[in-house]
Motif scaffolding. Structure first.
Motif, short mmCIF file in Angstrom:
data_model
loop_
_atom_site.label_atom_id
_atom_site.label_comp_id
_atom_site.label_asym_id
_atom_site.label_seq_id
_atom_site.Cartn_x
_atom_site.Cartn_y
_atom_site.Cartn_z
N PRO A 16 0.83 -1.21 0.00
CA PRO A 16 0.00 0.00 0.00
C PRO A 16 0.86 1.26 0.00
CG PRO A 16 -0.75 -1.57 1.67
CD PRO A 16 0.57 -2.07 1.17
N GLU A 17 0.32 2.32 -0.57
CA GLU A 17 1.04 3.59 -0.57
C GLU A 17 1.18 4.12 0.85
OE1 GLU A 17 -1.09 6.21 -3.17
OE2 GLU A 17 -0.02 5.47 -4.95
N LEU A 18 2.20 4.95 1.05
CA LEU A 18 2.46 5.50 2.37
C LEU A 18 1.38 6.51 2.75
CD1 LEU A 18 6.29 6.22 1.95
CD2 LEU A 18 5.24 4.19 2.98
N ASP A 19 0.87 6.40 3.97
CA ASP A 19 -0.08 7.40 4.44
C ASP A 19 0.71 8.57 5.03
OD1 ASP A 19 0.69 6.80 7.10
OD2 ASP A 19 -0.86 5.27 7.28
N PRO A 20 0.05 9.67 5.39
CA PRO A 20 0.78 10.85 5.88
C PRO A 20 1.70 10.56 7.07
CG PRO A 20 -1.46 11.46 5.34
CD PRO A 20 -1.38 9.97 5.20
N LEU A 21 1.25 9.73 8.01
CA LEU A 21 2.09 9.42 9.17
C LEU A 21 3.32 8.63 8.75
CD1 LEU A 21 2.44 9.59 12.21
CD2 LEU A 21 1.09 7.48 12.42
N GLN A 22 3.14 7.68 7.85
CA GLN A 22 4.28 6.89 7.37
C GLN A 22 5.26 7.76 6.59
OE1 GLN A 22 1.87 3.99 5.27
NE2 GLN A 22 2.41 2.37 6.73
N ARG A 23 4.73 8.71 5.82
CA ARG A 23 5.61 9.61 5.07
C ARG A 23 6.44 10.47 6.02
NH1 ARG A 23 1.06 9.87 1.38
NH2 ARG A 23 0.32 11.84 2.25
N ALA A 24 5.80 10.94 7.09
CA ALA A 24 6.53 11.75 8.07
C ALA A 24 7.65 10.92 8.70
CB ALA A 24 5.58 12.26 9.14
N GLY A 25 7.36 9.67 9.01
CA GLY A 25 8.38 8.81 9.58
C GLY A 25 9.50 8.52 8.62
N ALA A 26 9.15 8.31 7.34
CA ALA A 26 10.17 8.03 6.34
C ALA A 26 11.09 9.23 6.14
CB ALA A 26 9.51 7.64 5.02
N VAL A 27 10.52 10.43 6.12
CA VAL A 27 11.34 11.63 6.00
C VAL A 27 12.37 11.69 7.12
CG1 VAL A 27 11.32 14.14 6.24
CG2 VAL A 27 9.70 13.05 4.72
N ALA A 28 11.91 11.48 8.35
CA ALA A 28 12.81 11.56 9.49
C ALA A 28 13.92 10.51 9.40
CB ALA A 28 12.02 11.38 10.79
N LEU A 29 13.57 9.29 9.03
CA LEU A 29 14.56 8.22 8.95
C LEU A 29 15.61 8.50 7.87
CD1 LEU A 29 12.23 5.10 9.31
CD2 LEU A 29 13.93 5.90 10.97
N VAL A 30 15.15 8.92 6.70
CA VAL A 30 16.09 9.16 5.60
C VAL A 30 16.95 10.38 5.90
CG1 VAL A 30 16.30 9.69 3.15
CG2 VAL A 30 14.57 8.05 3.92
N GLU A 31 16.33 11.46 6.37
CA GLU A 31 17.11 12.66 6.67
C GLU A 31 18.14 12.40 7.76
OE1 GLU A 31 14.28 15.72 7.57
OE2 GLU A 31 14.12 16.37 5.48
N ASP A 32 17.73 11.71 8.83
CA ASP A 32 18.67 11.42 9.91
C ASP A 32 19.82 10.55 9.42
OD1 ASP A 32 17.12 12.89 11.60
OD2 ASP A 32 16.21 11.18 12.63
N GLY A 33 19.48 9.56 8.58
CA GLY A 33 20.52 8.68 8.06
C GLY A 33 21.52 9.40 7.18
N LEU A 34 21.04 10.31 6.34
CA LEU A 34 21.94 11.05 5.46
C LEU A 34 22.73 12.10 6.23
CD1 LEU A 34 19.62 11.56 2.34
CD2 LEU A 34 21.48 9.92 2.60
N ASP A 35 22.08 12.75 7.20
CA ASP A 35 22.77 13.79 7.97
C ASP A 35 23.93 13.24 8.79
OD1 ASP A 35 21.07 15.69 6.97
OD2 ASP A 35 19.78 15.79 8.74
N ALA A 36 23.87 11.95 9.11
CA ALA A 36 24.91 11.34 9.93
C ALA A 36 26.18 11.04 9.14
CB ALA A 36 24.39 10.05 10.57
N VAL A 37 26.13 11.19 7.83
CA VAL A 37 27.27 10.83 6.98
C VAL A 37 27.90 12.09 6.40
CG1 VAL A 37 28.01 9.56 4.94
CG2 VAL A 37 26.21 8.63 6.41
N ARG A 38 29.19 12.22 6.56
CA ARG A 38 29.91 13.37 6.01
C ARG A 38 30.77 12.99 4.81
NH1 ARG A 38 26.56 15.54 7.82
NH2 ARG A 38 26.39 16.94 9.61
N ALA A 39 31.11 11.72 4.70
CA ALA A 39 31.93 11.27 3.58
C ALA A 39 31.64 9.80 3.32
CB ALA A 39 33.41 11.47 3.86
N VAL A 40 31.85 9.38 2.08
CA VAL A 40 31.60 8.00 1.67
C VAL A 40 32.82 7.50 0.91
CG1 VAL A 40 30.07 6.45 0.40
CG2 VAL A 40 29.15 8.55 1.40
N GLU A 41 33.16 6.25 1.13
CA GLU A 41 34.22 5.65 0.34
C GLU A 41 33.62 5.08 -0.92
OE1 GLU A 41 37.14 1.86 0.75
OE2 GLU A 41 37.26 3.33 2.38
N GLY A 42 33.92 5.72 -2.03
CA GLY A 42 33.35 5.32 -3.30
C GLY A 42 34.15 4.24 -3.98
N PRO A 43 33.92 4.04 -5.29
CA PRO A 43 34.67 3.03 -6.05
C PRO A 43 36.18 3.27 -5.95
CG PRO A 43 32.81 3.86 -7.31
CD PRO A 43 32.91 4.73 -6.10
#
Length: 362
Positions: A16-43
């Motif tokens: 099922p598509e994300l409802d408003p509450l699920q979208r709010a949770g997904a935003v927080a999870l993705v933003e927090d995960g990305l904000d915690a990273v300052r550099a990535v080891e690429g290829p």
């Protein structure tokens, strides 16, 4: 070199598509995960620095813009792919989400020109204002000026290709049936052929990518200068066309919220979930989108009376006044602090835009 990598991540097929509450949770999870990273080891073990991120979640997943500093495009794309893969893998509720796209979006002609002229006299200028002027004007380089690409035959070929592309994209605008554009309208003044409606629809889809990318550049300019639109010395694509009275309030934070609003609105256009415009910011976003679509059609000599009427019919259906180039519709003059406030309780509001900024003097 700085690259902007676009990433589409999607929920598992058949869920099922994300409802408003699920979208709010997904935003927080993705933003927090990305904000915690300052550099990535690429290829090949190359370190790629993460400079900035923007996240817009929609019912079917999320659109990410990740700004990185990488030695080459391939390293930028590869490192962001690794970053998002790891984020999804270690976040339990996102573990089944998939990456549908992870790429730096480049116009083919501009990319080819940049590669061919990287060290030559036709290299793109370093100054951002000059690049913008060159891009907007579509000036040909000396390298291809003699190839006849802009001659009558070349122009006709480009126009045919653009028409075919617009007609192909039209199917992606799922929220609006042909009747909204005026197909089979009872009023002859509003009636348009089906192909004209498809051209208008395709132009809106095409304009969406352009508008999102250009607004993202506006965000970056404001963030780099730590300035508002009124104070900004760098070139801006769109934000200067907002009502002047609030120009001192249009800072990078506002620009981010407005960009997310555009992404959320256009996603509802393409996934078919759009019901009505939800707030003043969406009204402004739609005007920008209509203007961008019109410009695109004019550029390819596809804007005839029927296509113009089709776009006007859509604007009328959504109660949008398109008579003025600048955005000074009465609703745009509502208090600035209410621009992202939903009109009604059932109006859609993206979680990243509902946190009101501190009230500023009016």
């Amino acid at each position: 070199m700085t690259y902007v990598v676009t990433v589409d991540i999607c929920i598992p097929e058949g869920t099922p598509e994300l409802d408003p509450l699920q979208r709010a949770g997904a935003v927080a999870l993705v933003e927090d995960g990305l904000d915690a990273v300052r550099a990535v080891e690429g290829p090949d073990g190359v370190q790629v620095d993460v400079l900035d991120t923007i996240v817009a979640v929609h019912p079917g997943g999320a659109l990410l813009k990740v700004v990185v500093d990488a030695p080459a495009l391939e390293f930028a794309e590869g490192s962001v792919q690794v970053l998002v893969d790891e984020l999804l893998e270690r976040t339990e509720v996102l573990a089944d989400w998939t990456i549908e796209r992870c790429e730096v979006e480049l116009h083919q002609d501009l990319a080819r020109e940049s590669l061919a002229a990287a060290d030559g006299p036709d290299a793109p200028p370093d100054d951002l204002a000059l690049r913008r002027a060159r891009h907007t004007a579509g000036a040909p380089s000396a390298q291809n000026a003699g190839e006849g690409a802009d001659g009558p035959d070349g122009a006709a070929t480009k126009a045919r290709a653009a028409r075919a592309r617009m007609l192909e994209l039209a199917a992606e605008l799922r929220a609006f049936p042909p009747a909204v554009f005026g197909v089979e309208a009872d009023d002859d003044r509003r009636a348009v052929p089906a192909e004209s409606a498809r051209l208008a629809a395709g132009a809106l889809v095409h304009a969406t990518d352009t508008l999102v990318d250009e607004l993202f550049e506006d965000v970056q300019v404001l963030a780099q200068e730590d300035a508002t639109v009124a104070e900004c010395e760098g070139p801006l694509w769109h934000l200067e066309r907002l009502p002047d009275r609030y120009a001192l309030q249009y800072d990078a934070r506002f620009a981010r919220r407005f960009l997310v609003t555009v992404i959320a609105l256009t996603t509802r256009f393409t996934d078919g979930s759009f019901q009505h415009l939800s707030c003043v910011a969406e009204e402004l976003a739609l005007r920008f989108l209509l203007n961008e679509a019109t410009t695109t059609l004019e550029l390819h000599d596809l804007l005839d009376d029927h296509v113009s009427t089709a776009l006007a019919n859509l604007a009328d259906a959504l109660c949008i006044d398109t008579d003025h180039d600048r955005v000074h519709h009465p609703t745009a003059l509502l208090p600035f602090t209410s621009w992202f406030t939903p009109f009604t309780e059932d109006s859609y509001a993206h979680p990243s835009t509902t946190d009101e900024p501190e009230a500023a003097p009016q």
